[in-house]
Design a protein around this motif. Structure first.
Motif, PDB file in Angstrom:
ATOM      1  N   VAL A  95       0.780  -1.324   0.091  1.00  0.00           N
ATOM      2  CA  VAL A  95       0.152  -0.017   0.029  1.00  0.00           C
ATOM      3  C   VAL A  95       0.814   1.199   0.026  1.00  0.00           C
ATOM      4  N   GLY A  96       1.904   1.147   0.889  1.00  0.00           N
ATOM      5  CA  GLY A  96       2.680   2.351   0.955  1.00  0.00           C
ATOM      6  C   GLY A  96       3.355   2.444  -0.576  1.00  0.00           C
ATOM      7  N   GLY A  97       3.987   1.532  -1.349  1.00  0.00           N
ATOM      8  CA  GLY A  97       4.382   1.629  -2.590  1.00  0.00           C
ATOM      9  C   GLY A  97       3.451   2.265  -3.590  1.00  0.00           C
ATOM     10  N   LEU A  98       2.061   1.950  -3.601  1.00  0.00           N
ATOM     11  CA  LEU A  98       1.121   2.356  -4.502  1.00  0.00           C
ATOM     12  C   LEU A  98       0.798   3.888  -4.034  1.00  0.00           C
ATOM     13  N   LEU A  99       1.069   4.403  -2.946  1.00  0.00           N
ATOM     14  CA  LEU A  99       0.774   5.914  -2.689  1.00  0.00           C
ATOM     15  C   LEU A  99       1.958   6.384  -2.705  1.00  0.00           C
ATOM     16  N   GLY A 100       3.081   5.899  -2.456  1.00  0.00           N
ATOM     17  CA  GLY A 100       4.268   6.467  -2.680  1.00  0.00           C
ATOM     18  C   GLY A 100       4.771   6.906  -4.036  1.00  0.00           C
ATOM     19  N   ILE A 101       4.759   5.968  -4.966  1.00  0.00           N
ATOM     20  CA  ILE A 101       5.243   6.148  -6.223  1.00  0.00           C
ATOM     21  C   ILE A 101       4.532   7.437  -6.788  1.00  0.00           C
ATOM     22  N   PRO A 102       3.358   7.916  -6.957  1.00  0.00           N
ATOM     23  CA  PRO A 102       2.856   8.737  -7.594  1.00  0.00           C
ATOM     24  C   PRO A 102       2.989  10.175  -6.870  1.00  0.00           C
ATOM     25  N   LEU A 103       3.504  10.033  -5.580  1.00  0.00           N
ATOM     26  CA  LEU A 103       4.051  11.456  -4.713  1.00  0.00           C
ATOM     27  C   LEU A 103       5.435  11.445  -5.493  1.00  0.00           C
ATOM     28  N   GLY A 104       6.206  10.632  -5.264  1.00  0.00           N
ATOM     29  CA  GLY A 104       7.752  10.618  -5.811  1.00  0.00           C
ATOM     30  C   GLY A 104       7.669  11.016  -7.212  1.00  0.00           C
TER      31      GLY A 104
ATOM     32  N   MET B  43      14.544  14.063 -21.247  1.00  0.00           N
ATOM     33  CA  MET B  43      15.082  13.671 -20.069  1.00  0.00           C
ATOM     34  C   MET B  43      14.172  13.621 -18.736  1.00  0.00           C
ATOM     35  N   LYS B  44      13.118  14.170 -18.881  1.00  0.00           N
ATOM     36  CA  LYS B  44      12.014  14.068 -17.709  1.00  0.00           C
ATOM     37  C   LYS B  44      11.452  13.016 -17.953  1.00  0.00           C
ATOM     38  N   ASP B  45      11.109  12.376 -18.914  1.00  0.00           N
ATOM     39  CA  ASP B  45      10.396  11.136 -19.277  1.00  0.00           C
ATOM     40  C   ASP B  45      11.307   9.815 -18.789  1.00  0.00           C
ATOM     41  N   VAL B  46      11.111   9.575 -17.533  1.00  0.00           N
ATOM     42  CA  VAL B  46      12.442   8.347 -17.051  1.00  0.00           C
ATOM     43  C   VAL B  46      11.530   7.427 -16.682  1.00  0.00           C
ATOM     44  N   TRP B  47      10.108   7.247 -16.610  1.00  0.00           N
ATOM     45  CA  TRP B  47       9.325   6.169 -15.838  1.00  0.00           C
ATOM     46  C   TRP B  47       8.785   5.058 -16.982  1.00  0.00           C
ATOM     47  N   HIS B  48       9.361   4.015 -16.759  1.00  0.00           N
ATOM     48  CA  HIS B  48       8.869   2.729 -17.407  1.00  0.00           C
ATOM     49  C   HIS B  48       8.356   1.789 -16.512  1.00  0.00           C
TER      50      HIS B  48
ATOM     51  N   LEU C 248       8.981   1.285 -12.288  1.00  0.00           N
ATOM     52  CA  LEU C 248       7.583   1.474 -11.370  1.00  0.00           C
ATOM     53  C   LEU C 248       7.766  -0.051 -10.804  1.00  0.00           C
ATOM     54  N   ALA C 249       7.934  -1.030 -11.318  1.00  0.00           N
ATOM     55  CA  ALA C 249       7.625  -2.186 -10.629  1.00  0.00           C
ATOM     56  C   ALA C 249       8.768  -2.384  -9.556  1.00  0.00           C
ATOM     57  N   ALA C 250      10.109  -1.757  -9.740  1.00  0.00           N
ATOM     58  CA  ALA C 250      11.019  -1.629  -8.666  1.00  0.00           C
ATOM     59  C   ALA C 250      10.722  -0.873  -7.569  1.00  0.00           C
ATOM     60  N   MET C 251      10.088   0.186  -7.973  1.00  0.00           N
ATOM     61  CA  MET C 251       9.742   1.235  -6.825  1.00  0.00           C
ATOM     62  C   MET C 251       8.586   0.656  -5.942  1.00  0.00           C
ATOM     63  N   LEU C 252       7.502  -0.293  -6.462  1.00  0.00           N
ATOM     64  CA  LEU C 252       6.595  -0.844  -5.778  1.00  0.00           C
ATOM     65  C   LEU C 252       7.238  -1.744  -4.789  1.00  0.00           C
ATOM     66  N   LEU C 253       8.461  -2.338  -5.312  1.00  0.00           N
ATOM     67  CA  LEU C 253       8.963  -3.268  -4.377  1.00  0.00           C
ATOM     68  C   LEU C 253       9.958  -2.699  -3.254  1.00  0.00           C
ATOM     69  N   ALA C 254      10.116  -1.591  -3.566  1.00  0.00           N
ATOM     70  CA  ALA C 254      10.878  -0.690  -2.677  1.00  0.00           C
ATOM     71  C   ALA C 254      10.219  -0.692  -1.273  1.00  0.00           C
ATOM     72  N   GLY C 255       8.835  -0.318  -1.460  1.00  0.00           N
ATOM     73  CA  GLY C 255       7.874  -0.198  -0.149  1.00  0.00           C
ATOM     74  C   GLY C 255       7.972  -1.699   0.390  1.00  0.00           C
ATOM     75  N   VAL C 256       7.896  -2.701  -0.315  1.00  0.00           N
ATOM     76  CA  VAL C 256       7.799  -4.083   0.240  1.00  0.00           C
ATOM     77  C   VAL C 256       9.219  -4.272   0.970  1.00  0.00           C
ATOM     78  N   ALA C 257      10.415  -3.813   0.427  1.00  0.00           N
ATOM     79  CA  ALA C 257      11.837  -4.044   0.779  1.00  0.00           C
ATOM     80  C   ALA C 257      11.847  -3.385   2.241  1.00  0.00           C
ATOM     81  N   ILE C 258      11.592  -1.829   2.206  1.00  0.00           N
ATOM     82  CA  ILE C 258      11.494  -1.531   3.208  1.00  0.00           C
ATOM     83  C   ILE C 258      10.728  -1.776   4.495  1.00  0.00           C
ATOM     84  N   ALA C 259       9.603  -2.480   4.214  1.00  0.00           N
ATOM     85  CA  ALA C 259       8.871  -3.236   5.385  1.00  0.00           C
ATOM     86  C   ALA C 259       9.564  -4.521   5.878  1.00  0.00           C
ATOM     87  N   VAL C 260       9.860  -5.335   4.829  1.00  0.00           N
ATOM     88  CA  VAL C 260      10.445  -6.724   4.960  1.00  0.00           C
ATOM     89  C   VAL C 260      11.970  -6.549   5.744  1.00  0.00           C
ATOM     90  N   LEU C 261      12.569  -5.477   5.245  1.00  0.00           N
ATOM     91  CA  LEU C 261      13.898  -5.060   5.988  1.00  0.00           C
ATOM     92  C   LEU C 261      13.779  -4.766   7.648  1.00  0.00           C
TER      93      LEU C 261
END
Length: 768
Positions: free
Chosen positions: A696-705, A725-730, A734-747
């Motif tokens: 849930v944190g990843g889904l909310l944090g990605i658009p904010l980032g 140079m601004k269009d860097v999101w693919h 985005l999948a890696a950013m979603l996993l970042a939320g899970v990684a923070i929680a699991v860590l």
């Protein structure tokens, strides 16, 4: 008080893990806050302080002496709104040859002043002395570092007059002149203008400065004022490079403050809530409610103070190198950059422990009102109804039982869960912002290198100990093109030119050999392609109030060339512009290039090419460009430092949450183990309880980032990024950013989960 201290000290010793977590959270949070506040303060305070000490001019004004007298100019000092004034001083322009004092050659604005002091623009002597006799000149040192004593005595030839001898180097924060001579000497140079220096009572905005100058010159003849220079423009140039970093530094600072406040509040309040049973025991032993509150505030203040002090020391150690990188290459005058003001340390040392005490005070006051029996009861596990309903609903699904039990646990403590999830959201926002900025800066650094060929820079300026090149300009370029591996050669000339109507000169880059491969340098318009066409960066255009289509007249050695701005560059120095070699031929016929940019074919050996160039002419030196630049290094460094800090803080918050939940539910864990739950299932259940928060944190944090990334790249003052140079999101990013939320929680959850898995049934029941 002795009983309170003994009870607090015993609690600190007994809760070592909790005390360590609080101290570590405060340490990381303090470091983050100090770095953010330090950069923000360093960007403006040094200039303001140095400008006030040197009584810098708010406005430097030039007047046509054919239309106004010295007496009329002197009377403007007494006009309403003028705080102080100096002048009139005679002002002349002389030509400087290439190589004089290491300058590329051009024009020099010379002002006649009897002494460096005065009510406005007090000039600081850096080397040598002030000019006191005809034939002497003091040069404004505009380079980094200190001037060389061996340059004293250098001669400057002046038409129809004896040469001027450099007797000193000085610094003017007002940048009122390029050099100073005596009033008698400037008269010998036949000045066509006079200079007045003003300080106004109201000077914080350009509108106030314009109003003050209009009031001061109201009684002067029309069109006698020929040029003005605002100190706000100088201030903007002073911090131009820092301004490029301030938007994302501000965002990282705000994120750091929010994450720190949330985690500290969550950790401290959770520690107090989990200690309610201990509070009840203290009350049963005779401690008054006020003593109980004092025990817990004292217990929390110990790790808070230690963490605040260590965090301040760590922040101080990191601030020096970071500030040095961010302010490198900025003209600072005598202002000291790279130091953090004392009040930043005071805020961190006092503010962070105060935040801890405030977070502990709210639940402690609640315990203050509870009786001993109520406090002991409140210190147990949360009421089962809060999460049990969710677990029962999930139990009817096909999810494994440890997973369904874990997903229902966050609902047992909704307040604690929301604070933890908010920290994860901000952590994912930080990771997303950092990833986006890094991708944008790397795209900028690799622009023009799509074919994979190496870039080689050939120096032909004869600087340092190298002799001047033996070959002529055309011969060097022909030789560079003929060597194996060369694909394209671009020559660059350099000169310091005057801009008619402006006091500050500019460094003009003259290019020969432009082609479409350099189009990435332009964000709007096009590359200069003919004589009289120029392009400049956003900082140059903004500080001079110019835009595409405007006309500017360049002046060099008495020659003038009208030019038109045809392109706005992605980036550029605030004092430089780019134009064509044809423009240089009109300003200074017969000039040579000082550098050659060589783009090699894909697969060509850059080192072999460099060796072949140096063997061609001993006056040439070669460097192979690695594609990096200071801005990219700075942004990546800042992003990495803050991302690591905030991710660590967020993970510590999760760690604390899982640790408290595990301790509160140890009876439930004992019962689950007694009916057959394995240690591995305990780990799965515990990690799952926060992994859902990570999703849930990843889904909310990605658009904010992503929003924060767009906000930063669209508001960098000295760089304008094209959309590519601004269009860097693919999808992979985005999948890696979603996993970042899970990684923070699991860590954060893994260590307490494994600890819970190792608990035996006997030890759990023994604590009951």
């Amino acid at each position: 008080m002795s009983a309170v201290w003994r009870a607090s000290r015993a609690a600190v010793k007994r809760r070592r893990v909790q005390t360590f977590v609080i101290g570590l959270v405060v340490l990381c949070s303090t470091t983050t806050v100090l770095l953010a506040l330090g950069v923000l303060a360093a960007a403006s305070e040094p200039f303001d302080k140095a400008y006030a000490v040197q009584r810098g001019a708010h406005v430097v004004a030039s007047f046509d002496t054919a239309k106004v007298t010295e007496a009329q100019l002197a009377r403007t000092a007494g006009r309403p709104g003028v705080e102080a004034a100096a002048g009139p001083f005679g002002q002349a322009v002389v030509a400087t040859p290439k190589g004089w004092l290491g300058k590329p050659g051009g024009s020099l604005t010379v002002v006649g002043r009897a002494d460096p002091a005065g009510p406005v623009d007090r000039i600081e002597i850096l080397q040598g002395r002030w000019a006191t006799a005809p034939g002497e000149i003091v040069v404004n040192w505009a380079f980094d570092g200190s001037p060389y004593a061996k340059l004293l005595g250098t001669k400057l030839a002046v038409p129809d007059a004896p040469p001027l001898t450099v007797v000193g180097f000085a610094n003017s924060m007002s940048k009122s002149a390029g050099a100073w001579v005596t009033p008698d000497q400037v008269n010998a140079l036949r000045p066509a203008s006079a200079q007045m220096l003003y300080r106004f009572a109201d000077s914080s905005t350009e509108a106030q400065l314009r109003a003050g100058l209009a009031g001061a010159t109201a009684e002067l003849p029309g069109e006698s004022l020929t040029n003005t220079q605002s100190y706000l423009t100088i201030k903007q140039a002073f911090s131009a490079l820092a301004d490029a970093y301030l938007p994302f530094m501000s965002l990282f600072g705000v994120l750091g403050l929010l994450v720190s406040a949330l985690i500290v509040g969550n950790v401290v309040s959770g520690a107090v809530v989990s200690g309610y049973r201990h509070i009840g025991v203290l009350k049963a032993l005779g401690f008054t409610p006020n003593q109980v509150v004092a025990v817990y505030l004292t217990m929390m203040s110990v790790p808070a103070v230690v963490g605040g002090v260590l965090g301040t020391l760590l922040g101080r150690a990191l601030a020096g190198p970071i500030l040095k990188v961010s302010f490198s290459g900025i003209e600072t005058g005598r202002a000291s950059v790279g130091t953090v003001p004392w009040w930043v340390y005071a805020v961190c040392l006092v503010g962070m422990p105060a935040l801890v005490l405030l977070a502990a005070l709210v639940p402690a006051l609640r315990a203050h009102r509870l009786s001993a029996a109520q406090a002991i009861s409140a210190g147990g596990a949360p009421r089962p109804g809060r999460g049990l309903r969710v677990q029962r609903v999930l139990g009817f699904t096909e999810l494994p039982r440890p997973v369904s039990l874990g997903l229902g646990q966050p609902f047992a403590r909704p307040g604690r869960t929301l604070l933890t999830m908010a920290a994860i959201v901000l952590g994912v926002t930080t990771v997303t912002l950092s990833t986006g900025l890094t991708s944008t800066m790397l795209a900028m650094g690799s622009a023009g290198r799509g074919d994979g060929g190496a870039h080689v820079l050939v120096h032909a300026d004869g600087a340092g100990d190298r002799p001047p090149p033996l070959l002529g300009d055309a011969q060097i370029e022909e030789r560079l093109r003929s060597l194996p591996g060369a694909r394209h050669v671009r020559a660059r000339g350099l000169a310091e030119v005057g801009l008619v109507g402006q006091t500050q000169p500019a460094f003009a880059n003259f290019y020969r050999g432009n082609d479409s491969s350099y189009a990435y340098e332009i964000v709007e318009g096009r590359l200069p392609g003919a004589a009289g066409e120029i392009a400049a960066g956003p900082a140059f255009l903004a500080q001079r109030g110019l835009r595409i289509g405007d006309r500017v007249t360049l002046e060099l050695d008495g020659r003038q060339v009208p030019t038109t701005i045809v392109g706005r560059q992605t980036a550029g120095n605030a004092r430089s512009l780019d134009t064509t070699w044809e423009t240089l031929e009109q300003l200074a016929p017969g000039s040579r290039a000082i550098e050659y940019y060589v783009r090699l074919s894909p697969g060509a050996d850059a080192e072999a090419y460099a060796a072949a160039v140096e063997a061609t002419d001993p006056g040439l030196s070669v460097s192979v460009e690695d594609g990096g630049n200071a801005a990219t290094i700075t942004v990546v460094t800042f992003s990495t430092v803050f991302t690591v800090l905030l991710t660590l803080v967020a993970s510590l918050g999760v760690f604390n949450t899982v640790l408290l939940n595990t301790r509160e539910r140890r009876r439930d864990l004992g019962m689950l183990k007694s009916i057959g739950m394995t240690p591995r299932q305990v780990v799965v259940m515990t990690v799952t309880s926060v992994a859902g928060l990570g999703v849930v944190g990843g889904l909310l944090g990605i658009p904010l980032g992503m929003l924060a990334h767009r906000l930063v790249v669209d508001n960098v003052g000295v760089v304008e990024f094209p959309e590519s140079m601004k269009d860097v999101w693919h999808a992979p990013e985005l999948a890696a950013m979603l996993l970042a939320g899970v990684a923070i929680a699991v860590l954060g959850a893994l260590v307490p989960a494994r600890s819970a898995a190792r608990m035996t049934i006997a030890s759990v029941l023994h604590t009951e």
